[in-house]
Design a protein around this motif. Sequence first.
Motif, PDB file in Angstrom:
ATOM      1  N   ARG A 157       3.442  14.590  -4.109  1.00  0.00           N
ATOM      2  CA  ARG A 157       2.280  13.698  -4.071  1.00  0.00           C
ATOM      3  C   ARG A 157       2.613  12.383  -3.354  1.00  0.00           C
ATOM      4  O   ARG A 157       1.725  11.656  -2.956  1.00  0.00           O
ATOM      5  N   ALA A 158       3.908  12.037  -3.272  1.00  0.00           N
ATOM      6  CA  ALA A 158       4.298  10.742  -2.716  1.00  0.00           C
ATOM      7  C   ALA A 158       4.299  10.762  -1.199  1.00  0.00           C
ATOM      8  O   ALA A 158       4.476  11.803  -0.581  1.00  0.00           O
ATOM      9  N   ARG A 159       4.082   9.600  -0.610  1.00  0.00           N
ATOM     10  CA  ARG A 159       4.105   9.520   0.847  1.00  0.00           C
ATOM     11  C   ARG A 159       5.448   9.025   1.369  1.00  0.00           C
ATOM     12  O   ARG A 159       5.697   9.024   2.559  1.00  0.00           O
ATOM     13  N   ARG A 160       6.246   8.535   0.427  1.00  0.00           N
ATOM     14  CA  ARG A 160       7.599   8.144   0.815  1.00  0.00           C
ATOM     15  C   ARG A 160       8.503   8.589  -0.317  1.00  0.00           C
ATOM     16  O   ARG A 160       8.167   8.391  -1.487  1.00  0.00           O
ATOM     17  N   VAL A 161       9.624   9.190  -0.006  1.00  0.00           N
ATOM     18  CA  VAL A 161      10.540   9.653  -1.040  1.00  0.00           C
ATOM     19  C   VAL A 161      11.928   9.094  -0.749  1.00  0.00           C
ATOM     20  O   VAL A 161      12.499   9.324   0.311  1.00  0.00           O
ATOM     21  N   GLY A 171       0.786  -1.224   0.000  1.00  0.00           N
ATOM     22  CA  GLY A 171       0.000   0.000   0.000  1.00  0.00           C
ATOM     23  C   GLY A 171       0.821   1.278   0.000  1.00  0.00           C
ATOM     24  O   GLY A 171       0.266   2.375  -0.005  1.00  0.00           O
ATOM     25  N   GLU A 172       2.133   1.149  -0.032  1.00  0.00           N
ATOM     26  CA  GLU A 172       2.966   2.355  -0.044  1.00  0.00           C
ATOM     27  C   GLU A 172       2.897   3.069  -1.394  1.00  0.00           C
ATOM     28  O   GLU A 172       2.652   2.455  -2.425  1.00  0.00           O
ATOM     29  N   PHE A 173       3.141   4.375  -1.325  1.00  0.00           N
ATOM     30  CA  PHE A 173       3.180   5.169  -2.548  1.00  0.00           C
ATOM     31  C   PHE A 173       4.510   5.926  -2.523  1.00  0.00           C
ATOM     32  O   PHE A 173       4.661   6.914  -1.813  1.00  0.00           O
ATOM     33  N   THR A 174       5.490   5.413  -3.278  1.00  0.00           N
ATOM     34  CA  THR A 174       6.872   5.857  -3.117  1.00  0.00           C
ATOM     35  C   THR A 174       7.399   6.534  -4.378  1.00  0.00           C
ATOM     36  O   THR A 174       7.175   6.046  -5.493  1.00  0.00           O
ATOM     37  N   ALA A 175       8.105   7.641  -4.175  1.00  0.00           N
ATOM     38  CA  ALA A 175       8.810   8.261  -5.290  1.00  0.00           C
ATOM     39  C   ALA A 175      10.298   7.981  -5.141  1.00  0.00           C
ATOM     40  O   ALA A 175      10.848   8.071  -4.044  1.00  0.00           O
ATOM     41  N   PHE A 192       6.241  10.777   4.624  1.00  0.00           N
ATOM     42  CA  PHE A 192       5.458  11.987   4.856  1.00  0.00           C
ATOM     43  C   PHE A 192       4.016  11.621   5.112  1.00  0.00           C
ATOM     44  O   PHE A 192       3.511  10.664   4.529  1.00  0.00           O
ATOM     45  N   GLU A 193       3.377  12.404   5.975  1.00  0.00           N
ATOM     46  CA  GLU A 193       1.927  12.290   6.095  1.00  0.00           C
ATOM     47  C   GLU A 193       1.329  13.285   5.128  1.00  0.00           C
ATOM     48  O   GLU A 193       1.637  14.464   5.167  1.00  0.00           O
ATOM     49  N   ILE A 239       5.344   2.413  -7.012  1.00  0.00           N
ATOM     50  CA  ILE A 239       6.686   2.987  -6.921  1.00  0.00           C
ATOM     51  C   ILE A 239       6.959   3.707  -8.235  1.00  0.00           C
ATOM     52  O   ILE A 239       6.854   3.091  -9.300  1.00  0.00           O
ATOM     53  N   PHE A 240       7.252   4.983  -8.166  1.00  0.00           N
ATOM     54  CA  PHE A 240       7.558   5.687  -9.413  1.00  0.00           C
ATOM     55  C   PHE A 240       8.832   6.499  -9.271  1.00  0.00           C
ATOM     56  O   PHE A 240       9.201   6.915  -8.175  1.00  0.00           O
ATOM     57  N   SER A 241       9.520   6.654 -10.373  1.00  0.00           N
ATOM     58  CA  SER A 241      10.722   7.473 -10.332  1.00  0.00           C
ATOM     59  C   SER A 241      10.389   8.798 -10.994  1.00  0.00           C
ATOM     60  O   SER A 241       9.513   8.879 -11.852  1.00  0.00           O
TER      61      SER A 241
END
Lengths: 408, 233
Positions: B210-214, B34-38, B228-229, B199-201
């Motif tokens: 927009r990402a919750r994890r960078v 469920g993570e959304f990572t850049a 990030f919240e 996961i996007f670069s």
Amino acid sequence: MKLILTLAWRNLWRKKRRTLISVSSVLFAVILAISLMSLIEGTREQMIESLISNTTGHLQVQDALYHDEPSMDHSLEYGEEVKRALEKYSGRIEYTVPRIQGFCLASKEMGSRGVYTMGIVPEKEEKMNGLVSRLTEGEMFSDDDNFAVIAEGVASLLELSVGDTIVLIGQGFQGVTAAGKYRVGGIVEFPLPEQNNTMVFLPLKEAQWFFAAPDRLSSLLLMTENENTAAETALKLMNELDEEWYAVKTWEELMPDAVAALEARDAQVKIFAWVLYIVAGFGIFGTIITMIHERLREFGILLSIGLKRAQLSVICMLETIFMSFLGVIGGIAIGYPLMLWFNKNPIQLKDDLADVMLDMGFEPVMPFSVAPDIFIYQGITIFIISLVIGLYPARKVFRLDMVSAARK
Amino acid sequence: MKTVIKTTDLSKVYTETAVPVHALKNVNIEFKEGEFTAIVGPSGSGKTTFLNVIGGLDKPTGGHVVIDGVDIATMKESKLFDFRMRHIGFVFQAYNLIPVLTAIENVSFIMLLQNRPKAEMENRAKEMLEQVGLSDKLDVRPSKLSGGQQQRVAVARALASKPDFVLADEPTANLDTESAFNLLDIMAKLNKEENITLIFSTHDHRVIERARRVITLVDGAVASDEHFERAER
Ligand SMILES: Nc1ncnc2c1ncn2[C@@H]1O[C@H](COP(=O)(O)OP(=O)(O)OP(=O)(O)O)[C@@H](O)[C@H]1O
Ligand SMILES: [Mg+2]
């Protein structure tokens, strides 16, 4: 599988120009192969036809011993048995040409010369090889005449002209000396020196009398529908005839040297054909390579998201098969009427080339054959070649590095 | 939360070049469900290489990539094809779509390869195209879609088959600002609603927020990894 078919089919129509180029490369290869082979085969047919009509005919009925030792003593008795056999297969034989012939010494006061004296029926010779139309001076005899018609070379060597007298001395049937004095009634001209310098013609009856061989022939030439049915007809006729006395020879048996020359030519043609296929193959290969390089990224993405290499290969193969098929069908569809047209309206040769052809006894045209084999064989060959070339993209797919392909 | 991907001492050296290039140096990262990572970092920092390796498109020269308990670093190519098709969704920078298929056929493509039942497939494809705001473009071919629309179809396709996670290498690189934000918003929304790990670069500072994890890569190594919240949009 349905997905693969859909993809292959739609890929063909996506870039119509690209598909058209590939199809055309196959199409032109087919037309090229067909045209060249049609011309080569046409020339071959022309050569055989010319050989047959100018020399041996399709078949000859002879005395059993004549072939090995062609002398007057081995002449053929043209009697009931032969006539009955011919009657039975009259459907297979278009017409017969009787000949009696032997070497003679021809002389005038000036000197003498070896000639070939041949007793003939002028209408039959005319039908077979156009002898009467070769007349350059005088007239052709008819069956009941008793003058001679000589070849132009003989006339000039012996300084004979129409109205002069020629004396012939030779050997007749059963050792009888054949001798006669004939008025020269006409002069014919042959393109080939062997004939032009040796032939002396007499009416058949007169010649039989001259050779002391009434009702006998050196051989009876048979003209069949075409050269392909000759061998079969020979076998059938032989079944009706006594082997001890008679032989039926095909043109191939009568002209072994010519057959060998034709075979040598066929071998050369094969090499030539392979050169043609290689050239055509490279043409097709070129178009396919350009096509593949345009599509590498697309392939990379398809493989990345889950299409298997084997599936993508099948798609490439299907596309190739379809395009080759279309090209071959199109090539034949254009090539056949084209060849048919050239077959019916042959290209006339001009000047030197025409003279050479005439000298060799050929009509001065470019003969195109429309034998069905040519179209089938060339079509299949090019189809197979393009399929083999079509393996290249399929192989490329198996080696494609997805990461670099998708990146480009 | 369940771990979806775990890399240990992941490294990649390109040796085809005159001087060997260390594109990844001992990367240890875990991605949870469920993570959304850049993945960010300067050009040449190894973002694409990292995504290719964890997506099984490229082999690492060292270390492990464990997905769903399986180490794909040592998996045979023939097995990898199937594994990718079942577990991983991909979105590339451009030219994602199969030109000869319509939008809905493109979205159905992976499900077709998976032999899903036809009805389920159609419903799912329609639903996904609706989610990305293209329900009026079902039967349109990619060449008739704008760059942003094409990328939205690609996102719909990547998510339609419900993979374990979706990898997107610079999905916004070829888009204008508005389309880029729009695409990222759609990705964020789907990440929430479908609970699919994304996961996007990117190079693009506009969309990083927009990402919750960078995760920041520098010279093939992890320089920072921040959570990030984000307020719901
Ligand atoms: N196939 C390859 N062969 C050799 N070196 C490569 C190859 N692919 C990438 N590299 C090198 O590996 C390093 C990382 O490249 P990568 O493409 O992963 O970076 P990136 O962060 O995606 O860059 P960008 O932001 O420009 O897309 C770079 O130095 C690059 O030149
Ligand atoms: Mg990159």
